[in-house]
Design a protein around this motif. Structure first.
Motif, short mmCIF file in Angstrom:
data_model
loop_
_atom_site.label_atom_id
_atom_site.label_comp_id
_atom_site.label_asym_id
_atom_site.label_seq_id
_atom_site.Cartn_x
_atom_site.Cartn_y
_atom_site.Cartn_z
N UNK A 175 0.84 -1.20 0.00
CA UNK A 175 0.00 0.00 0.00
C UNK A 175 0.87 1.26 0.00
N UNK A 176 1.92 1.24 0.81
CA UNK A 176 2.81 2.41 0.92
C UNK A 176 3.52 2.65 -0.41
N UNK A 177 3.96 1.59 -1.05
CA UNK A 177 4.61 1.73 -2.37
C UNK A 177 3.63 2.36 -3.36
N UNK A 178 2.39 1.91 -3.35
CA UNK A 178 1.37 2.46 -4.23
C UNK A 178 1.12 3.94 -3.93
N UNK A 179 1.10 4.30 -2.64
CA UNK A 179 0.91 5.71 -2.23
C UNK A 179 2.08 6.55 -2.72
N UNK A 180 3.29 6.05 -2.55
CA UNK A 180 4.48 6.80 -2.97
C UNK A 180 4.53 7.01 -4.49
N UNK A 181 4.05 6.06 -5.24
CA UNK A 181 4.06 6.15 -6.71
C UNK A 181 2.90 6.96 -7.26
N UNK A 182 1.85 7.11 -6.48
CA UNK A 182 0.61 7.71 -6.97
C UNK A 182 0.72 9.23 -7.13
N UNK A 183 -0.01 9.74 -8.13
CA UNK A 183 -0.11 11.19 -8.31
C UNK A 183 -1.49 11.69 -7.86
N UNK A 184 -2.29 10.77 -7.30
CA UNK A 184 -3.62 11.16 -6.79
C UNK A 184 -3.47 12.14 -5.63
N UNK A 185 -4.52 12.91 -5.41
CA UNK A 185 -4.54 13.83 -4.28
C UNK A 185 -4.59 13.05 -2.98
N UNK A 186 -4.02 13.65 -1.93
CA UNK A 186 -3.95 13.00 -0.62
C UNK A 186 -5.34 12.63 -0.09
N UNK A 187 -6.32 13.47 -0.34
CA UNK A 187 -7.66 13.21 0.16
C UNK A 187 -8.22 11.92 -0.45
N UNK A 188 -7.99 11.71 -1.73
CA UNK A 188 -8.47 10.50 -2.41
C UNK A 188 -7.72 9.26 -1.91
N UNK A 189 -6.40 9.40 -1.75
CA UNK A 189 -5.61 8.27 -1.24
C UNK A 189 -6.05 7.90 0.18
N UNK A 190 -6.30 8.92 0.99
CA UNK A 190 -6.73 8.68 2.37
C UNK A 190 -8.04 7.91 2.39
N UNK A 191 -8.99 8.31 1.56
CA UNK A 191 -10.28 7.61 1.48
C UNK A 191 -10.08 6.17 1.01
N UNK A 192 -9.25 6.00 0.00
CA UNK A 192 -9.05 4.68 -0.59
C UNK A 192 -8.39 3.70 0.38
N UNK A 193 -7.43 4.19 1.17
CA UNK A 193 -6.70 3.30 2.07
C UNK A 193 -7.22 3.32 3.50
N UNK A 194 -8.23 4.14 3.79
CA UNK A 194 -8.83 4.16 5.12
C UNK A 194 -7.94 4.75 6.20
N UNK A 195 -7.13 5.74 5.83
CA UNK A 195 -6.27 6.43 6.78
C UNK A 195 -6.48 7.93 6.63
#
Length: 178
Positions: free
Chosen positions: A137-157
């Motif tokens: 999950x962390x690798x995917x977050x680091x590679x992603x260009x999505x906004x933090x708000x969307x990543x937070x929703x997607x990963x439940x953090x």
């Protein structure tokens, strides 16, 4: 250990149950971990009482200093005195590990073999019992260009966690390999 009013309130709840083989689920407030809780006032401050500990004391007497009240039923919300027994913290952790109730069913060493015996060190990544994320999950977050708000929703953090991951303040041991 607790106030007299605490024992009266727990006794009132104990009177609602009769089947000693069944779990008696605490019908009021619970901690995040699922333990029955109630509060009382002492020395002009609010204190927390645990329903299972008060129930044990009512039915079986005082709890020796430094001892835990453990559940044979493995249900933290249960306050049935016939499901409760005294054990040391080490015995309680060994009981938990032997029943596979550690995070993700992992068994962790206890006693002298436990990692904290010699010195305290931080458990990193998904091995940390409080972790909501896996290394992938962390690798995917680091590679992603999505906004933090969307990543937070997607990963439940929280967005803060996403930001801290991207700034390498947490999960710094994980590399976003190319």
């Amino acid at each position: 250990m607790y106030s007299d009013s605490t024992y009266v309130r727990v006794k009132d709840k104990l009177a609602l149950f009769s089947d000693t083989s069944a779990c008696w689920e605490w019908p009021m407030s619970k901690t995040r971990a699922g333990y029955g809780q109630l509060t009382y006032r002492e020395d002009n401050s609010t204190k927390l009482a645990y329903a299972h500990r008060a129930s044990f004391e009512i039915a079986k007497g005082p709890i020796p200093d430094g001892m835990c009240v453990c559940h044979t039923c493995d249900n933290p919300g249960c306050f049935n005195p016939s499901h409760l027994f005294i054990g040391s913290h080490q015995q309680n952790m060994a009981d938990m590990a032997s029943k596979g109730r550690t995070k993700k069913g992992k068994s962790y060493p206890i006693g002298d073999a436990h990692w904290a015996k010699g010195r305290r060190k931080e458990v990193q990544g998904s091995n940390n019992g409080n972790s909501k994320l896996e290394e992938a999950d962390v690798i995917e977050i680091l590679r992603s260009s999505e906004k933090n708000v969307r990543l937070a929703e997607r990963f439940g953090v929280s967005q803060t966690i996403i930001s801290m991951i991207k700034k390498r303040k947490v999960w710094a041991h994980v590399s976003p390999s190319v």
